[in-house]
Design a protein around this motif. Structure first.
Motif, PDB file in Angstrom:
ATOM      1  N   UNK A 175      40.605  78.586  63.121  1.00  0.00           N
ATOM      2  CA  UNK A 175      41.817  77.771  63.294  1.00  0.00           C
ATOM      3  C   UNK A 175      42.646  78.289  64.457  1.00  0.00           C
ATOM      4  N   UNK A 176      42.753  79.618  64.582  1.00  0.00           N
ATOM      5  CA  UNK A 176      43.476  80.205  65.701  1.00  0.00           C
ATOM      6  C   UNK A 176      42.884  79.755  67.033  1.00  0.00           C
ATOM      7  N   UNK A 177      41.571  79.759  67.115  1.00  0.00           N
ATOM      8  CA  UNK A 177      40.903  79.323  68.344  1.00  0.00           C
ATOM      9  C   UNK A 177      41.186  77.847  68.632  1.00  0.00           C
ATOM     10  N   UNK A 178      41.124  77.014  67.588  1.00  0.00           N
ATOM     11  CA  UNK A 178      41.399  75.581  67.749  1.00  0.00           C
ATOM     12  C   UNK A 178      42.829  75.347  68.233  1.00  0.00           C
ATOM     13  N   UNK A 179      43.775  76.079  67.668  1.00  0.00           N
ATOM     14  CA  UNK A 179      45.166  75.914  68.054  1.00  0.00           C
ATOM     15  C   UNK A 179      45.377  76.321  69.505  1.00  0.00           C
ATOM     16  N   UNK A 180      44.719  77.394  69.927  1.00  0.00           N
ATOM     17  CA  UNK A 180      44.834  77.828  71.318  1.00  0.00           C
ATOM     18  C   UNK A 180      44.258  76.795  72.282  1.00  0.00           C
TER      19      UNK A 180
END
Length: 237
Positions: A175-180
Motif C-alpha cells: 500500500x505504501x508503494x501504491x500511495x507513493x
C-alpha cells in the motif's frame, strides 16, 4: 514536498532533542528516518505533525507552514504513532466513519476504500465488533486503514510494523508503494533496517538529536548493508 528547515526542539528540562534538523522530501518518495531509542526521531516527527512546538526553524508541508497554517497541514497529513490511542467504545466501522466524517470523505469513496483495505488486512468480519475486543495487531490495522482512506499527501508512520503479522506487514508495504506512485510522501521511522533498506529510496540517520547521515539509500550505505552502516555510526563517538 516536506521541508524541515533548521528545526531545533529543547524540552523544559533543558534536553535538546532535535538540533538544526534539515530534510527535504519530494512527492512520491518513501523516506526512512532511523536512530536508536531517544535519538530524536519521535520528537522530530511530533514537530512535523504539529503535536510539539519548536523554538527554531520552519516546517512546510506542500508549502503550508505547520506553525502559521496548522489546519491546512493537518488536512493533508496522516500520522500513525507507535502506540496509537483510539476510541475503544466504538466499533471498528464506527471509528472509520468517524475519521472519514472529520476529513469530509464522500460516502461512496469511503465505503470502497474501507472495503478494500479491510479485505487486505483480513479485518472485514471484525468491523462490527467493539474496538475494546481487538488485539493489539487488529487495532494497528484499524488505525492504518483510517490513515489510508484519507489518501494523504504526507503519510507519517512511527514504527508501523510493530504488532503486525507477516501478511499484514506485506500488505502495508504494498500500500505504501501504491500511495507513493500516486504522489504521496511516506515518511516513517523503524528499527527494522532490512525493511527500510529494501523499501526506501532515501534515508536519514539521527543521533543525539542531530542528522549524521542523509541521502539516497545507495549514498548512505555504499557497498555495505544499512544495518552495518547504522551500527558503525552509532558506535562512533
Amino acid at each position: 514536498m516536506l521541508e524541515i528547515k533548521n528545526v531545533s526542539k529543547t524540552y523544559d528540562n533543558g534536553k535538546r532533542a532535535a538540533q538544526h534538523i534539515n530534510l527535504q522530501i519530494d512527492d512520491g518518495e518513501i523516506f526512512a528516518f532511523i536512530g536508536h531509542n531517544g535519538a530524536g526521531k519521535t520528537t522530530t516527527i511530533k514537530c512535523v505533525v504539529g503535536l510539539l512546538d519548536f523554538e527554531e526553524g520552519e516546517i512546510l508541508i506542500n508549502g503550508y507552514s505547520i506553525k502559521k497554517d496548522p489546519i491546512a497541514c493537518k488536512k493533508i497529513t496522516a500520522y500513525i504513532p507507535d502506540n496509537p490511542d483510539i476510541y475503544e467504545s466504538l466499533t471498528g466501522i464506527q471509528y472509520l466513519n468517524f475519521i472519514a466524517d472529520i476529513y469530509d470523505i464522500p460516502k461512496q469513496t469511503r465505503h470502497e476504500d474501507i472495503a478494500k483495505y479491510a479485505n487486505d488486512f483480513e479485518l472485514t468480519k471484525n468491523l462490527g465488533d467493539l474496538i475494546s475486543s481487538y488485539s493489539h495487531g487488529m487495532k494497528q490495522k484499524l488505525v492504518l486503514i483510517s490513515a489510508f482512506i484519507r489518501h494523504p499527501k504526507l503519510l507519517i508512520l512511527d514504527e508501523p510494523f510493530v504488532g503486525l503479522d507477516p501478511k499484514a506487514a506485506f500488505a502495508v508495504k504494498q500500500i505504501m508503494k501504491e500511495m507513493c506512485e500516486n504522489g504521496t510522501i511516506v515518511f516513517f521511522s523503524t528499527h527494522v533496517l532490512e525493511v527500510a533498506e529494501k523499501l526506501c529510496s532515501r534515508v536519514a540517520i539521527i543521533k543525539r538529536g542531530e542528522i549524521i547521515a542523509n541521502g539516497t539509500m545507495e549514498e548512505v550505505k555504499g557497498d555495505k548493508s544499512l544495518e552495518e552502516v547504522f551500527l558503525e555510526l552509532e558506535n562512533h563517538a
